[in-house]
Design an enzyme around this catalytic site. Structure first.
Site, PDB file in Angstrom:
ATOM      1  CG  HIS A  40      -2.062  -1.022   1.052  1.00  0.00           C
ATOM      2  ND1 HIS A  40      -3.213  -0.819   0.325  1.00  0.00           N
ATOM      3  CD2 HIS A  40      -2.133  -2.294   1.525  1.00  0.00           C
ATOM      4  CE1 HIS A  40      -3.957  -1.911   0.376  1.00  0.00           C
ATOM      5  NE2 HIS A  40      -3.326  -2.827   1.086  1.00  0.00           N
ATOM      6  CB  THR A  41       4.379   2.017  -0.341  1.00  0.00           C
ATOM      7  OG1 THR A  41       4.782   0.815  -1.010  1.00  0.00           O
ATOM      8  CG2 THR A  41       4.538   1.835   1.154  1.00  0.00           C
TER       9      THR A  41
ATOM     10  CB  SER B  20      -4.082 -16.257  -4.169  1.00  0.00           C
ATOM     11  OG  SER B  20      -3.620 -15.797  -5.425  1.00  0.00           O
ATOM     12  N   GLY B  21      -4.501 -12.875  -3.993  1.00  0.00           N
ATOM     13  CA  GLY B  21      -3.710 -11.654  -3.829  1.00  0.00           C
ATOM     14  C   GLY B  21      -2.366 -11.722  -4.522  1.00  0.00           C
TER      15      GLY B  21
ATOM     16  CB  SER C 230      -0.940  -9.668  -9.250  1.00  0.00           C
ATOM     17  OG  SER C 230      -0.722  -8.754  -8.231  1.00  0.00           O
TER      18      SER C 230
ATOM     19  CB  SER D 277      -6.825  -8.511 -11.899  1.00  0.00           C
ATOM     20  OG  SER D 277      -6.100  -7.891 -10.859  1.00  0.00           O
TER      21      SER D 277
ATOM     22  CG  ASP E 144      -0.606  -5.711  -7.995  1.00  0.00           C
ATOM     23  OD1 ASP E 144       0.322  -5.616  -7.175  1.00  0.00           O
ATOM     24  OD2 ASP E 144      -1.798  -5.852  -7.661  1.00  0.00           O
TER      25      ASP E 144
END
Length: 387
Positions: A34-35, A125-126, A128, A130, A174
């Site tokens: 989240h940076t 799963s996070g 990426s 997408s 991502d």
């Protein structure tokens, strides 16, 4: 994998002659969460799992999509003209968004496509999936239509389409990690100006181990956009008292000095995470260069605490996984990775502790949450390619 796609293509569309197959990787972020939309640094690496796409040009302007991951949906049809987001388009909103974004930059497709897609990134799963789908689409468009774009352009177009077509206000990390991956290296990226360097991530006597909680809470998209909005408001408040462009411009000392300018306690916590996480990431890469893996692990652990307490993007299941990982002898560091509210943790685990990690963490996770975790020892791979 290529043969499987070609076989399915032949079955669906009659012939696999002249079909091209492409791949783009998923990613795991080692530290710097989240940076990327706060002007800070991130440290992701591309994985060897990702999204595969088999493609053949058509003689008309029709688009036909098929996903081997969503076989019940069958072949979804669309057209090049008048692309817009629609619920009925399901997962095809991601590749269509990229086509839309390319067209907005003057890169126009002169004919349609038949496509078969398969992804081996676990859903939700996070890691990426997408971004991987966006990058493989962008890379395919470049190759099929001869569009003059770089891999960085493909990353930026993918981010733009996800922000403006899919309504997910993600940062650049991502797509950049997928488009610019390099085998056995992580990418130390300054998201403020897209300057980057590759750092070798060869862990002597240890492995990167991803643990999938198999939980994805529905609030991930809305809360992600909410966190971004909170951070942007905090930045505006700080800009009234100090000349900065992003939260990533601040040192910890400067933040501590000026944080009272942020009127709301929640926003103060969000901004604190962005500032401190950015500095942690810079120190972590320095530690890696100095071969201080122990310090790198400590910074990973501190990152999780900040994401749990200040940014509040963890959840019970992920906290259990990290808590149990920290109890295992031979775990160098462990933290949540990705947008949050479920998904995966990333851990650095000594080779001799990997079996114990799987056993102990898996059993404790099931006992404490009733869920079952999956474990993957991952390899770091390259960016997009023609297979």
């Amino acid at each position: 994998m290529k043969e499987k796609l070609l076989e399915k293509f032949r079955e669906l569309y009659g012939s696999a002659e002249g079909v091209s197959v492409y791949f783009a990787p998923g990613r795991v972020n080692m530290i710097g969460e989240h940076t990327d939309y706060n002007g800070g640094h991130v440290f992701p690496c591309a994985l060897t799992i990702g999204t595969y796409m088999a493609v053949k040009k058509r003689q008309d302007r029709k688009l036909r999509f098929y996903s081997m991951n969503f076989e019940k949906l069958g072949v979804l049809e669309s057209a090049i003209d008048g692309i817009e987001p629609e619920d009925a388009a399901e997962w095809t909103n991601y590749p269509k968004g990229v086509m839309w974004a390319f067209a907005g930059r003057g890169f126009l497709m002169d004919c349609g496509l038949d496509m078969v897609i398969y992804g081996n990134i676990p859903a939700g799963s996070g890691l990426s999936s997408s971004a991987s789908l966006e990058v493989v689409t962008g890379f395919m468009l470049k190759e099929q239509y001869g569009f003059a774009v770089s891999n960085i352009d493909i990353a930026l177009i993918g981010q733009y389409s996800e922000n403006n077509f899919n309504g997910m206000n993600c940062g650049i990390m991502d797509q950049f990690a997928s488009a610019m991956g390099k085998k056995d290296h992580a990418i130390f990226l300054n998201t403020a100006d897209l300057s980057y360097e590759y750092a070798p991530l060869v862990l002597d006597g240890a492995k990167i181990l991803i643990t999938n909680s198999n939980v994805k809470h529905k609030l991930v998209d809305s809360k992600y956009n909410e966190r971004r909005s909170e951070s942007e408001t905090a930045l505006q408040e700080l800009q009234e008292v100090i000349g900065i462009k992003t939260l990533g411009d601040l040192s910890e000392e400067q933040f501590d000095t000026y944080q009272s300018a942020i009127k709301d306690e929640i926003r103060r916590k969000r901004a604190k995470h962005a500032v401190y996480e950015n500095r942690r990431t810079i120190r972590a890469v320095e530690a890696l260069k100095n071969n201080d893996i122990a310090l790198f692990g400590e910074l990973m652990n501190a990152s999780h605490v900040s994401l749990r307490d200040d940014y509040e993007v963890s959840c019970e299941e992920i906290d259990v996984l990290v808590d149990e990982a920290w109890k295992v002898d031979g775990v160098i560091g462990s933290r949540i990775t990705g947008g949050g509210f479920g998904g995966c943790t990333v851990s650095i685990v000594k080779d001799e502790a990997i079996d114990a990690f799987r056993q102990q963490v898996g059993a404790a996770y099931t006992e404490r949450t009733g869920n079952t975790a999956d474990f993957y020892v991952v390899d770091i791979g390259d960016g997009p390619s023609v297979l």
